[in-house]
Design a protein around this motif. Structure first.
Motif, PDB file in Angstrom:
ATOM      1  N   GLN A  76       0.829  -1.216   0.000  1.00  0.00           N
ATOM      2  CA  GLN A  76       0.000   0.000   0.000  1.00  0.00           C
ATOM      3  C   GLN A  76       0.861   1.262   0.000  1.00  0.00           C
ATOM      4  N   ARG A 192      -6.278   5.549   0.464  1.00  0.00           N
ATOM      5  CA  ARG A 192      -7.076   4.986  -0.624  1.00  0.00           C
ATOM      6  C   ARG A 192      -7.963   6.073  -1.244  1.00  0.00           C
ATOM      7  N   MET A 219     -11.108   0.871  -6.230  1.00  0.00           N
ATOM      8  CA  MET A 219      -9.963   0.247  -5.558  1.00  0.00           C
ATOM      9  C   MET A 219     -10.522  -0.483  -4.335  1.00  0.00           C
ATOM     10  N   GLU A 221     -10.574  -2.353  -0.522  1.00  0.00           N
ATOM     11  CA  GLU A 221     -10.201  -1.851   0.813  1.00  0.00           C
ATOM     12  C   GLU A 221      -8.728  -2.105   1.124  1.00  0.00           C
ATOM     13  N   GLY A 223      -6.305  -2.250  -1.552  1.00  0.00           N
ATOM     14  CA  GLY A 223      -5.448  -1.666  -2.590  1.00  0.00           C
ATOM     15  C   GLY A 223      -5.500  -2.394  -3.915  1.00  0.00           C
TER      16      GLY A 223
END
Ligand code: BTN
Length: 249
Positions: A76, A192, A219, A221, A223
């Motif tokens: 992430q 995000r 996207m 939760e 990534g």
């Protein structure tokens, strides 16, 4: 604590790859965090084993950090790095032309302006070392056979002073560390949302490197890229490269 305005930077005239140099320094006992930048790279590395053209004038830098989390979560931070590029370069060019292409590309008017190469390494104590390598086209846009490219200089006011990698890097590090702190304290949610607000090709048709087709839905939760297939089913892509049917990006 991670955010430290004085995260040290080693500035080299030339190296093979700043990512490789970070790994060598870590293996030689240099403690995270630190950054390495180079005026040029002789073997710059891109994602998916591509080369990264690395002539003098553009920014080539890698940071080494230590985290106690999983490699999946560390991925992430590629989004954090790409957002940090936008935050840093938008002082020198119009922010509205800048967008993000999943997973980690930064585009300017749909052409590649910057890329991020993440590498992580497990340590004996259960932690991970993360190398975040960032290349930003500042003065020139390398010609690539398969991609349109752009550089910051194309968008700068011709009368303003030329941006340099040395000038940009401290801002880039500060912006990256700001997003890392947010991620550590609040999880992936704000990162995000910020990424999605700049997403390139939302709703457009995509083909993945594994030949999966669908429309860019969202996207996930964590990534991943959510694609809605013609059957209506939504599938999550967690790695690889994506290509837009429009040819953009
Ligand atoms: C991509 O393929 O988009 C990622 C490119 C990453 C390039 C940067 S330049 C600094 C660092 N050193 C490398 O060898 N690669 C990264």
């Amino acid at each position: 604590m991670l955010v430290d305005k004085s995260t040290p930077v080693r500035h080299l005239a030339s190296t093979d790859s700043t990512n490789s140099e970070c790994i060598r320094l870590a293996n030689a006992g240099h403690a995270a965090p630190f950054w390495v930048m180079a005026d040029q790279q002789t073997r710059g590395r891109g994602r998916l084993h591509r080369n990264w053209s690395s002539k003098s004038g553009n920014l080539y830098a890698s940071g080494l950090y230590s985290f106690e989390t999983s490699p999946e979560k560390l991925a992430q931070l590629g989004f954090a790095a790409a957002l940090a590029v936008i935050d840093a370069v938008s002082a020198y060019m119009p922010v509205d032309v800048l967008q993000l292409k999943w997973p980690n590309d930064v585009l300017a008017e749909g052409s590649k302006l910057a890329g991020v190469l993440l590498e992580s390494f497990p340590q004996d104590d259960g932690s991970y070392l993360l190398v975040v390598g960032i290349g930003i086209n500042i003065t020139h846009a390398p010609q690539l056979p398969d991609r349109k490219t752009a550089c910051v200089g194309q968008f700068q006011n011709p009368t303003s002073r030329q941006l340099t990698p040395v000038k940009l890097l401290p801002d880039l590090i500060a912006c990256f560390e700001k997003w890392v702190l947010n991620w550590q304290q609040k999880g992936f949610g704000e990162l995000r949302n910020a990424w999605m607000a700049k997403a390139y090709g939302f709703g457009e048709k995509i083909m993945t490197s594994n030949k999966i087709e669908g429309r860019f839905e969202d996207m996930s939760e964590t990534g991943g890229l959510l694609l809605r297939q013609s059957s209506g089913q939504v599938i999550e892509i967690s790695a690889g490269e994506v290509y837009f049917a429009t040819g953009g990006g």
